[in-house]
Design an enzyme around this catalytic site. Structure first.
Site, PDB file in Angstrom:
ATOM      1  N   GLN A 311       0.829  -1.203   0.000  1.00 56.37           N
ATOM      2  CA  GLN A 311       0.000   0.000   0.000  1.00 56.37           C
ATOM      3  C   GLN A 311       0.866   1.257   0.000  1.00 56.37           C
ATOM      4  O   GLN A 311       0.561   2.243  -0.670  1.00 56.37           O
ATOM      5  CB  GLN A 311      -0.923   0.000   1.222  1.00 56.37           C
ATOM      6  CG  GLN A 311      -1.647   1.306   1.494  1.00 56.37           C
ATOM      7  CD  GLN A 311      -2.622   1.689   0.395  1.00 56.37           C
ATOM      8  OE1 GLN A 311      -3.117   0.832  -0.338  1.00 56.37           O
ATOM      9  NE2 GLN A 311      -2.899   2.986   0.274  1.00 56.37           N
ATOM     10  N   GLU A 312       1.967   1.208   0.725  1.00 57.35           N
ATOM     11  CA  GLU A 312       2.834   2.381   0.835  1.00 57.35           C
ATOM     12  C   GLU A 312       3.629   2.641  -0.443  1.00 57.35           C
ATOM     13  O   GLU A 312       3.711   3.780  -0.910  1.00 57.35           O
ATOM     14  CB  GLU A 312       3.809   2.206   2.009  1.00 57.35           C
ATOM     15  CG  GLU A 312       3.164   2.245   3.384  1.00 57.35           C
ATOM     16  CD  GLU A 312       2.713   3.650   3.770  1.00 57.35           C
ATOM     17  OE1 GLU A 312       3.051   4.603   3.048  1.00 57.35           O
ATOM     18  OE2 GLU A 312       2.023   3.792   4.792  1.00 57.35           O
TER      19      GLU A 312
END
EC number: 4.2.2.n1
Length: 483
Positions: A311-312
Site C-alpha cells: 500500500q505504501e
C-alpha cells in the site's frame, strides 16, 4: 439485519404455537429425547462444516471462518465445548444431520425450499445467491439457454436440487460433476480456461476474483436467499429457540457485524487492473522481500506487514512522494530519525523501522480496544497520526458510538475533514477519508496474499495427485443426477 432477526423470531414463535396445537410436545419428547438437553448433558455441541475459505479453515493463525466463529460463540453461549465435524460436501453434511451425527449444519448454506421440508431452519445472518461464472474475455452467457457447454460442479453440491428444478423449464440444461475438485478449485479452473462454466455462491465468487480477477459473473442463477443453519427436523424446538436467541444476542452485541466486517468488507471493492498488477507483484516482487517481512513482523503476520508495504510503495524501496516521504514503508525524515535509520531507501532498514513504528503506535492505543481490532487502529494512526486517531475516538463517543468498536470508528474517519466536526477537536482537520481507504486497501491486499498462497499450495498438491480436469469429471448428469 436486526429487522430480519426480529421477523424470524416472530415467525418462529407463531410456527411453534401452531405446531403445539397440532402435535403436542409430549409426543415429540416420547419420539426422541430433547436434542437441546442432549447437548447440555454431553456438554458438547456437534457442528458439521465443510472446509471452505470463508466458512471454515485452518490458517497460519489457527482455526477461522465465519461459520467457525459463529459456532464457537454459540457453544460459549450454551457453556459447552464445540466439536467440529468436517465433511467433503453438503450432501454428506445433510446425511450426517439426518443420522444424528451432528446437531447443526453450518457451511454457508443458502435457504432452499426442498431442504426446509427435511430440516428445521436455524437462523439467517447474511444473504447470497447462486451465480454462473465464465472466463473474462470469452463469450458471456446471459441466461441458461446461452451456455455453450456443460456446467461443471462438485459432486454433492447444494446447487444440484436447484439445477434439477431449473431443468424442468430448460430441458437442454446439462451439467457434469467431479469428485476431485472443490467449488473454489472449479472457479480457478474457469479462470484458467480449463472448464467453460461453473456455479458458485456470490460471496465465494467475490473472494475468488481477488486472486483470479478474470473470473466473471454471467448471470444470477437464483435470487438472493438467506444463509442459515439447519437443524434436525425431528428435534424438539428448544434448540431452534436457543439458536434464534443467540443470533439475536449476536446481532445486538455487534458480533455479527464484526464477523461480516472481517470476512466480507474487503470484498466490496473490486478493481480488475489493480488486482492484476498486485497478483503480478506477488509472484515477481514479493519473493525478494518476503524474508525481511518475516524477520521484522513482530506481533504481526508477515503477510500483513507485506500488505502495508505494498500500500505504501508497491514494494519499491526507492519510492518517493512530493511530500518528502521515501522508501519501502514511505517514512518521513522525522520518523526515520526517530527510528534511528540512516538510509530510507534500504529495504531492510525501512521495513524494520516501519514495523517498529507501527508497533509503537499500537502500544499507545487504549487497552479497551479488542486485540483483533488493534491493528486497524494502528494503521489509521500510521497513516494520519496518533493524535487524529484519538480525535476520531472522541468524536465517535460524542456521536453516540463506541470508540472501542472499529466499525463505529471507521465510519467517522471521513468526518475529520468536515469543519463542523474537526473545529471542536484537539488536533483539528485530517484527511480521514484517506485513512479510511488506506486501511481498507491493506485489508484487501492482506487477504489476497493469504488466499493466493493457499491456492498455490493447493494447486501444487493437485498437480502431484491428479491428472487434468476433463478426465476427472464424471458425466452423470443425464442419469443418476437428473432423474
Amino acid at each position: 439485519m436486526k429487522g430480519l432477526i426480529a421477523r424470524f423470531i416472530a415467525g418462529f414463535a407463531l410456527l411453534l404455537w401452531a405446531w403445539d396445537m397440532v402435535f403436542p410436545w409430549q409426543q415429540l419428547m416420547q419420539a426422541e429425547e430433547n436434542r437441546y438437553n442432549q447437548i447440555q448433558q454431553r456438554k458438547i455441541l456437534r457442528v458439521g462444516m465443510v472446509n471452505h475459505p470463508l466458512s471454515y479453515f485452518i490458517g497460519a493463525e489457527g482455526t477461522a471462518g465465519i461459520e467457525y466463529e459463529l459456532a464457537k460463540s454459540f457453544a460459549n453461549y450454551l457453556d459447552v465445548r464445540l466439536d467440529i465435524k468436517t465433511f467433503d460436501n453438503s450432501e454428506q453434511l445433510f446425511s450426517a444431520l439426518k443420522d444424528n451425527k451432528v446437531d447443526i449444519a453450518a457451511a454457508g448454506l443458502l435457504y432452499q425450499p426442498e431442504l426446509s421440508k427435511q430440516f428445521q431452519i436455524g437462523s439467517a445472518y447474511y444473504s447470497a445467491s447462486w451465480q454462473v461464472v465464465y472466463k473474462k474475455g470469452s463469450n458471456r452467457p446471459y441466461k441458461l439457454s446461452e451456455l455453450e457447454g456443460d456446467l461443471i460442479i462438485p459432486a454433492g453440491s447444494a446447487v444440484l436440487p436447484i439445477l434439477q428444478r431449473l431443468k424442468e423449464d430448460n430441458p437442454k440444461l446439462s451439467w457434469q460433476t467431479t469428485n476431485q475438485f472443490t467449488q473454489e478449485e472449479l472457479l480457478l479452473q474457469v479462470a484458467e480456461g480449463k472448464i467453460p462454466y461453473t456455479v458458485g455462491i456470490s460471496v465465494d465468487i467475490s473472494a475468488a476474483q481477488h486472486i483470479r480477477p478474470n473470473i466473471a459473473v454471467g448471470f444470477d442463477l437464483t435470487d438472493e436467499a438467506p444463509v442459515l443453519w439447519y437443524l434436525p427436523n425431528s428435534s424438539y424446538s428448544e434448540l431452534q429457540a436457543a439458536v434464534l436467541d443467540f443470533m439475536n444476542h449476536a446481532n445486538e452485541t455487534g458480533l455479527i457485524s464484526r464477523i461480516e466486517e472481517k470476512y466480507f468488507n474487503h470484498l466490496a471493492h473490486f478493481d480488475y487492473v489493480d488486482i492484476q498488477s498486485y497478483l503480478k507483484a506477488i509472484k515477481l516482487v514479493l519473493p525478494k522481500y518476503q524474508s525481511l517481512f518475516e524477520k521484522y513482523r513482530g506481533d504481526l503476520e508477515w503477510q500483513m506487514l507485506a500488505a502495508i508495504a505494498y500500500q505504501e510503495s508497491h514494494w519499491d524501496p526507492n519510492a518517493t512522494s512530493p511530500t518528502g516521504v521515501r522508501g519501502m514503508m514511505m517514512l518521513t525524515r522525522d520518523t526515520a530519525e526517530r527510528m534511528k535509520i540512516t538510509d530510507r531507501t534500504s529495504a531492510e532498514q525501512s521495513i524494520r523501522a516501519g514495523s517498529e513504528y507501527l508497533h509503537m503506535l499500537m502500544r499507545q492505543i487504549p487497552e479497551t480496544v479488542p486485540k483483533e481490532d488493534r491493528i486497524w487502529y494502528g494503521l489509521a494512526a500510521y497513516n494520519m497520526g496518533l493524535g487524529h486517531l484519538l480525535d476520531v475516538r472522541r468524536l465517535t463517543r460524542q456521536l453516540g458510538g463506541n470508540p472501542d468498536n472499529w466499525l463505529d470508528v471507521k465510519k467517522n474517519l471521513p468526518l475529520l475533514a468536515e469543519k463542523r466536526h474537526y473545529s471542536g477537536l484537539k488536533y483539528g482537520y485530517a484527511r480521514g477519508f484517506e485513512a479510511f481507504q488506506y486501511v481498507e486497501n491493506i485489508r484487501r491486499y492482506y487477504s489476497s496474499i493469504i488466499n493466493h498462497q493457499r491456492v498455490e499450495e493447493q494447486q501444487i498438491q493437485n498437480n502431484e495427485e491428479q491428472s487434468s480436469v476433463p478426465q476427472e469429471i464424471s458425466k452423470e448428469s443425464d442419469s443418476t443426477l437428473k432423474e
